[in-house]
Motif scaffolding. Structure first.
Motif, PDB file in Angstrom:
ATOM      1  N   ASP A 226       0.877  -1.238  -0.420  1.00  7.63           N
ATOM      2  CA  ASP A 226      -0.187  -0.180  -0.313  1.00  7.63           C
ATOM      3  C   ASP A 226       0.538   1.399   0.030  1.00  7.63           C
ATOM      4  N   ALA A 227       2.201   0.931   0.765  1.00  8.82           N
ATOM      5  CA  ALA A 227       3.224   2.082   0.463  1.00  8.82           C
ATOM      6  C   ALA A 227       4.308   2.049   0.707  1.00  8.82           C
ATOM      7  N   LEU A 228       5.656   2.460   0.439  1.00 14.59           N
ATOM      8  CA  LEU A 228       6.952   2.815   0.361  1.00 14.59           C
ATOM      9  C   LEU A 228       7.216   3.999   1.351  1.00 14.59           C
ATOM     10  N   ILE A 229       8.214   2.915   2.525  1.00 13.87           N
ATOM     11  CA  ILE A 229       9.145   3.165   3.669  1.00 13.87           C
ATOM     12  C   ILE A 229       9.796   2.791   3.177  1.00 13.87           C
ATOM     13  N   PHE A 230      10.769   4.270   3.196  1.00 18.60           N
ATOM     14  CA  PHE A 230      11.796   4.347   2.397  1.00 18.60           C
ATOM     15  C   PHE A 230      13.093   5.435   3.110  1.00 18.60           C
ATOM     16  N   ALA A 231      13.148   5.636   4.860  1.00 17.89           N
ATOM     17  CA  ALA A 231      13.562   6.115   5.881  1.00 17.89           C
ATOM     18  C   ALA A 231      14.736   6.081   6.035  1.00 17.89           C
ATOM     19  N   SER A 232      16.876   5.771   4.015  1.00 13.87           N
ATOM     20  CA  SER A 232      16.964   5.568   4.444  1.00 13.87           C
ATOM     21  C   SER A 232      18.550   6.244   5.278  1.00 13.87           C
ATOM     22  N   THR A 233      19.581   6.215   5.877  1.00 16.42           N
ATOM     23  CA  THR A 233      20.686   7.452   5.969  1.00 16.42           C
ATOM     24  C   THR A 233      21.273   7.097   5.433  1.00 16.42           C
ATOM     25  N   TYR A 234      21.622   6.773   4.240  1.00 13.48           N
ATOM     26  CA  TYR A 234      22.471   7.357   3.599  1.00 13.48           C
ATOM     27  C   TYR A 234      22.201   6.608   2.038  1.00 13.48           C
ATOM     28  N   GLU A 235      21.787   7.658   0.899  1.00 15.69           N
ATOM     29  CA  GLU A 235      21.961   6.514  -0.482  1.00 15.69           C
ATOM     30  C   GLU A 235      22.835   7.117  -1.733  1.00 15.69           C
ATOM     31  N   GLY A 236      22.644   7.213  -2.446  1.00 15.54           N
ATOM     32  CA  GLY A 236      23.398   7.456  -3.588  1.00 15.54           C
ATOM     33  C   GLY A 236      22.652   7.688  -4.189  1.00 15.54           C
ATOM     34  N   PHE A 237      21.864   6.708  -4.448  1.00 16.71           N
ATOM     35  CA  PHE A 237      20.318   7.718  -5.333  1.00 16.71           C
ATOM     36  C   PHE A 237      19.066   7.629  -4.862  1.00 16.71           C
ATOM     37  N   GLY A 238      18.836   6.218  -4.868  1.00 17.11           N
ATOM     38  CA  GLY A 238      16.963   5.567  -3.782  1.00 17.11           C
ATOM     39  C   GLY A 238      15.562   4.839  -5.001  1.00 17.11           C
ATOM     40  N   MET A 239      16.976   3.985  -5.602  1.00 15.02           N
ATOM     41  CA  MET A 239      15.859   3.624  -6.696  1.00 15.02           C
ATOM     42  C   MET A 239      14.449   3.497  -6.520  1.00 15.02           C
ATOM     43  N   PRO A 240      13.865   2.847  -4.987  1.00 14.64           N
ATOM     44  CA  PRO A 240      12.827   1.849  -4.765  1.00 14.64           C
ATOM     45  C   PRO A 240      11.743   3.174  -4.547  1.00 14.64           C
ATOM     46  N   ILE A 241      12.472   4.671  -4.639  1.00 16.57           N
ATOM     47  CA  ILE A 241      11.606   5.445  -4.028  1.00 16.57           C
ATOM     48  C   ILE A 241      10.886   5.544  -5.843  1.00 16.57           C
ATOM     49  N   VAL A 242      11.346   5.335  -7.469  1.00 14.88           N
ATOM     50  CA  VAL A 242      10.990   5.508  -8.520  1.00 14.88           C
ATOM     51  C   VAL A 242      10.370   4.800  -9.042  1.00 14.88           C
ATOM     52  N   GLU A 243      10.951   3.164  -8.330  1.00 13.95           N
ATOM     53  CA  GLU A 243       9.776   2.209  -8.202  1.00 13.95           C
ATOM     54  C   GLU A 243       8.554   2.606  -7.893  1.00 13.95           C
ATOM     55  N   ALA A 244       8.437   2.947  -6.499  1.00 12.64           N
ATOM     56  CA  ALA A 244       7.253   3.360  -6.432  1.00 12.64           C
ATOM     57  C   ALA A 244       6.233   4.219  -6.845  1.00 12.64           C
ATOM     58  N   ASN A 245       7.048   4.977  -7.365  1.00 13.49           N
ATOM     59  CA  ASN A 245       6.419   5.820  -7.831  1.00 13.49           C
ATOM     60  C   ASN A 245       5.542   5.268  -9.489  1.00 13.49           C
ATOM     61  N   ILE A 246       6.256   4.317 -10.112  1.00 12.17           N
ATOM     62  CA  ILE A 246       5.934   4.296 -11.303  1.00 12.17           C
ATOM     63  C   ILE A 246       5.233   2.867 -11.388  1.00 12.17           C
TER      64      ILE A 246
END
Length: 330
Positions: A226-246
């Motif tokens: 139903d939703a993505l939680i991606f409260a990461s403390t370090y990323e060079g990008f953050g691909m799960p954000i875009v995967e959940a977006n699409i």
């Protein structure tokens, strides 16, 4: 294109460039090489370096974390992709000094161009190495064409909150603290340690976990959540954000480093070090239907920036630039 031999189950770099290569124009002639040995130990790395030297072309693109392949290559024909500087943060002492010299300081001097996957990574890299910032180009990751919009009615009684990854930077203990007492199910992708299991139990979290999924199985996890939680403390990008977006799922992610840059206006931004702030973000997603719909609509729009064809075109233009540079240097 020169690629590492994948380390065990870690194929993130390979997935990224597989999608980019598929989107290259048909008139682009390229060869793709994978190192014979995993990047472990002196002799394996030496063999990989010599092999790369023998397979040079008009333009040499080193992907992934095998930066040392550039040592023997023609500088003016070579570009290097640096995904992040995470290991420089994790290592200490002499190991960090050696790693810095061999993976960053020397490779930066041995290549014509560098690509990074976010402005955040570019800024971070420039803190560690001295070079003309025009030498560093930002070309983002792309979203696989396998991901498709998949609308789903929100389960307001017991939402499934998807957590991608269990490494230290994925911040699972803080997420568990944040959602304690909130009616939801935490679906975790990644192998859990005994300590993480204890933390989840201590906060009385309803959860399930799975690991070693195929690409299609990962897509299915996004579809079912139903939703993505991606409260990461370090990323060079953050691909799960875009995967959940699409896919069409609202996102709660961190307000630091690359994540605001990648998310744009398509996520609820929170302080990953503050459990209460994460909690507020999750509750806002769960309770405010209009806000959820806005994030989903913005997410579809945001994901367009990362289509493979758009990202591939940026690499092709850079290849042309490097080729012309090598011609002028003769």
């Amino acid at each position: 294109m020169f690629n590492r031999k994948p380390q065990d189950a870690n194929f993130s770099v390979e997935r990224l460039f597989k999608d980019i290569v598929k989107a290259f124009p048909p008139n682009l002639i390229y060869n793709s090489y994978t190192s014979k040995f995993k990047s472990r130990g002196f002799w394996s790395r030496l063999y990989n370096t010599v092999e790369a030297f023998c397979k040079q072309g008009d333009v040499n693109h080193i992907t992934g974390d095998v930066h040392y392949l550039c040592y023997l290559m023609s500088k003016n024909k070579t570009l290097l992709t640096i995904l992040d500087c995470g290991n420089l943060k994790r290592l200490n002492g002499i190991r960090r000094t050696i790693f810095y010299f061999l993976w960053f300081w020397l490779p930066v001097k041995k290549v014509a161009m560098i690509t990074v996957i976010s402005e955040s990574t570019k800024k971070e890299l420039l803190q560690y190495v001295r070079c003309d910032e025009r030498k560093i180009r930002v070309i983002p990751c792309c979203i696989s064409d396998d991901f498709k919009p998949s609308p789903k009615a929100f389960n307001s009684s017991n939402p499934v909150l998807l957590q991608i990854g269990t490494a230290y930077n994925k911040n699972l203990p803080k997420v568990a603290e944040a959602i304690s007492g909130i009616p939801c199910h935490l679906r975790i992708i990644g192998k859990l340690s005994e300590e993480q299991i204890s933390q989840l139990l201590a906060f009385d979290i309803s959860y399930s976990s799975v690991s070693n999924l195929t690409d299609l199985e990962i897509i299915d996890e996004y579809i079912k959540c139903d939703a993505l939680i991606f409260a990461s403390t370090y990323e060079g990008f953050g691909m799960p954000i875009v995967e959940a977006n699409i896919t069409g799922r609202p996102v709660v992610t961190s307000n630091i480093l690359s994540m605001p840059e990648v998310a744009g206006n398509a996520a609820c931004l929170v302080d990953p070090y503050d459990a209460e702030d994460i909690r507020k973000g999750v509750l806002k997603i769960f309770s405010d239907e209009d806000y959820r719909k806005t994030l989903v609509a913005n997410g579809y729009q945001n994901a367009r920036r990362f289509k493979p064809a758009i990202v591939a075109e940026q690499y092709v233009e850079l290849y042309k630039e490097v080729y012309l540079l090598s011609m002028h240097s003769k």
